[in-house]
Design a protein around this motif. Structure first.
Motif, PDB file in Angstrom:
ATOM      1  N   LEU A 107      -8.899   2.198 -11.190  1.00 43.92           N
ATOM      2  CA  LEU A 107      -8.813   1.871 -12.614  1.00 43.92           C
ATOM      3  C   LEU A 107      -7.419   1.374 -12.989  1.00 43.92           C
ATOM      4  CD1 LEU A 107     -10.918   4.785 -14.120  1.00 43.92           C
ATOM      5  CD2 LEU A 107     -11.520   2.365 -14.061  1.00 43.92           C
ATOM      6  N   ARG A 108      -6.373   1.905 -12.361  1.00 44.52           N
ATOM      7  CA  ARG A 108      -5.026   1.445 -12.646  1.00 44.52           C
ATOM      8  C   ARG A 108      -4.854  -0.017 -12.251  1.00 44.52           C
ATOM      9  NH1 ARG A 108      -1.820   1.511 -16.173  1.00 44.52           N
ATOM     10  NH2 ARG A 108      -2.130   3.770 -16.296  1.00 44.52           N
ATOM     11  N   GLU A 109      -5.371  -0.375 -11.089  1.00 47.95           N
ATOM     12  CA  GLU A 109      -5.304  -1.772 -10.661  1.00 47.95           C
ATOM     13  C   GLU A 109      -6.135  -2.664 -11.590  1.00 47.95           C
ATOM     14  OE1 GLU A 109      -6.452  -1.969  -6.592  1.00 47.95           O
ATOM     15  OE2 GLU A 109      -4.627  -0.971  -5.859  1.00 47.95           O
ATOM     16  N   PHE A 110      -7.257  -2.135 -12.048  1.00 50.21           N
ATOM     17  CA  PHE A 110      -8.098  -2.865 -13.006  1.00 50.21           C
ATOM     18  C   PHE A 110      -7.326  -3.164 -14.285  1.00 50.21           C
ATOM     19  CE2 PHE A 110     -11.295  -2.134 -16.551  1.00 50.21           C
ATOM     20  CZ  PHE A 110     -11.767  -3.440 -16.548  1.00 50.21           C
ATOM     21  N   ALA A 111      -6.627  -2.167 -14.814  1.00 49.97           N
ATOM     22  CA  ALA A 111      -5.836  -2.356 -16.037  1.00 49.97           C
ATOM     23  C   ALA A 111      -4.706  -3.354 -15.815  1.00 49.97           C
ATOM     24  CB  ALA A 111      -5.269  -1.023 -16.510  1.00 49.97           C
ATOM     25  N   ASP A 112      -4.078  -3.307 -14.640  1.00 51.24           N
ATOM     26  CA  ASP A 112      -2.986  -4.244 -14.342  1.00 51.24           C
ATOM     27  C   ASP A 112      -3.486  -5.682 -14.259  1.00 51.24           C
ATOM     28  OD1 ASP A 112      -1.234  -2.124 -14.285  1.00 51.24           O
ATOM     29  OD2 ASP A 112      -1.302  -1.889 -12.102  1.00 51.24           O
ATOM     30  N   ASP A 118      -6.752  -2.254 -24.840  1.00 54.92           N
ATOM     31  CA  ASP A 118      -7.872  -1.306 -24.809  1.00 54.92           C
ATOM     32  C   ASP A 118      -8.095  -0.758 -23.406  1.00 54.92           C
ATOM     33  OD1 ASP A 118      -8.383  -1.653 -27.529  1.00 54.92           O
ATOM     34  OD2 ASP A 118      -9.601  -3.421 -27.152  1.00 54.92           O
ATOM     35  N   VAL A 119      -8.026  -1.634 -22.420  1.00 59.56           N
ATOM     36  CA  VAL A 119      -8.210  -1.197 -21.034  1.00 59.56           C
ATOM     37  C   VAL A 119      -7.066  -0.279 -20.619  1.00 59.56           C
ATOM     38  CG1 VAL A 119      -8.504  -1.960 -18.658  1.00 59.56           C
ATOM     39  CG2 VAL A 119      -9.434  -3.337 -20.513  1.00 59.56           C
ATOM     40  N   GLU A 120      -5.854  -0.654 -20.999  1.00 61.89           N
ATOM     41  CA  GLU A 120      -4.684   0.163 -20.661  1.00 61.89           C
ATOM     42  C   GLU A 120      -4.790   1.550 -21.282  1.00 61.89           C
ATOM     43  OE1 GLU A 120      -1.253   1.307 -18.914  1.00 61.89           O
ATOM     44  OE2 GLU A 120      -2.248  -0.630 -18.595  1.00 61.89           O
ATOM     45  N   ASN A 121      -5.228   1.616 -22.525  1.00 60.29           N
ATOM     46  CA  ASN A 121      -5.383   2.918 -23.190  1.00 60.29           C
ATOM     47  C   ASN A 121      -6.412   3.793 -22.479  1.00 60.29           C
ATOM     48  OD1 ASN A 121      -3.509   2.188 -25.122  1.00 60.29           O
ATOM     49  ND2 ASN A 121      -5.035   1.511 -26.601  1.00 60.29           N
ATOM     50  N   PHE A 122      -7.532   3.183 -22.119  1.00 65.80           N
ATOM     51  CA  PHE A 122      -8.574   3.947 -21.432  1.00 65.80           C
ATOM     52  C   PHE A 122      -8.074   4.491 -20.095  1.00 65.80           C
ATOM     53  CE2 PHE A 122     -11.856   3.782 -18.108  1.00 65.80           C
ATOM     54  CZ  PHE A 122     -12.660   4.824 -18.537  1.00 65.80           C
ATOM     55  N   VAL A 123      -7.417   3.629 -19.313  1.00 63.57           N
ATOM     56  CA  VAL A 123      -6.942   4.047 -17.996  1.00 63.57           C
ATOM     57  C   VAL A 123      -5.862   5.120 -18.120  1.00 63.57           C
ATOM     58  CG1 VAL A 123      -5.748   3.273 -15.909  1.00 63.57           C
ATOM     59  CG2 VAL A 123      -7.551   1.862 -16.911  1.00 63.57           C
TER      60      VAL A 123
END
Length: 225
Positions: A107-112, A118-123
């Motif tokens: 998920l961290r790589e997904f956010a990057d 929104d993605v960063e907040n979720f991760v």
């Protein structure tokens, strides 16, 4: 380029003005590029919302986070094309999970890669909940609800502003239409504004005022949440 030539003809009636106004073409292309990027981000934001809704449903029925990601991919495939961004991202994440990569890393790589708030907040909430322990599934489920509500609110505001944005586009075209009408209907009257220093100065001031009004209008109708 057609718009640039039209403005040069309406305001200066000179081919040389096209060359002088070329820097504005570069600026317009930059703005157009930014608008395309923003549109793509908005499309992905809505796709991400659908994925979060599917993940929340999977968590509610007892799936782990890892299995929820796999279930989300199954739910999204009928909704989007295989080449869409959200399908590509979830396909890659499922592949990583199948290779036993920890969900936090996936998920961290997904956010990057996505680089959206929104993605960063979720991760961030997910990684923090996993490290802190406790009922991480409930925390993630609540976070998903908050993020989806935020996206819905933004979508509602954009829907409400759609009419105003259309009015802005119409109002942007009105001054150009008026000048074109005046040139066609009252050519002799308008000729005083072309081919002399005073006329060029007046039309330059008008063009600057028009550009300033356009910039202010874009700022007014473009609401960020």
């Amino acid at each position: 380029m057609l718009l640039l030539v039209s403005i040069a003809c309406l305001f200066y009636d000179s081919a040389a003005a096209v060359i002088i106004l070329l820097p504005f073409l570069a600026y317009y292309l930059w703005v157009w590029r930014e608008q395309c990027i923003k549109k793509k981000k908005e499309e992905f934001r809505m796709q991400f919302k659908e994925s979060m809704t599917a993940m929340s449903s999977a968590l509610n029925i007892g799936y782990s986070v890892e299995n929820s990601i796999k279930e989300v991919l199954k739910d999204l495939k009928p909704l989007y094309r295989p080449e869409s961004r959200i399908i590509c991202e979830y396909t890659y994440m499922v592949h990583q999970l199948n290779m036993n990569v920890p969900s936090e890393v996936v998920l961290r790589e997904f956010a990057d890669r996505v680089d959206q708030e929104d993605v960063e907040n979720f991760v961030t909430v997910f990684v923090t909940a996993k490290k802190a322990g406790g009922d991480s599934v409930a925390i993630i489920r609540n976070t998903v609800k908050i993020i989806c509500d935020k996206i819905d609110v933004k979508r509602e505001i954009q829907t409400m502003m759609a009419a105003k944005q259309f009015e802005f586009k119409v109002m942007t075209a009105v001054p150009l239409g008026i000048i074109g009408y005046m040139r066609l209907s009252f050519a002799e009257f308008m000729s005083a504004l072309y081919g002399n220093v005073i006329g060029v100065s007046v039309m330059t001031v008008c063009l600057l005022l028009y550009a300033g009004a356009y910039w202010m209008g874009k700022r007014i109708v473009d609401i960020e949440i």
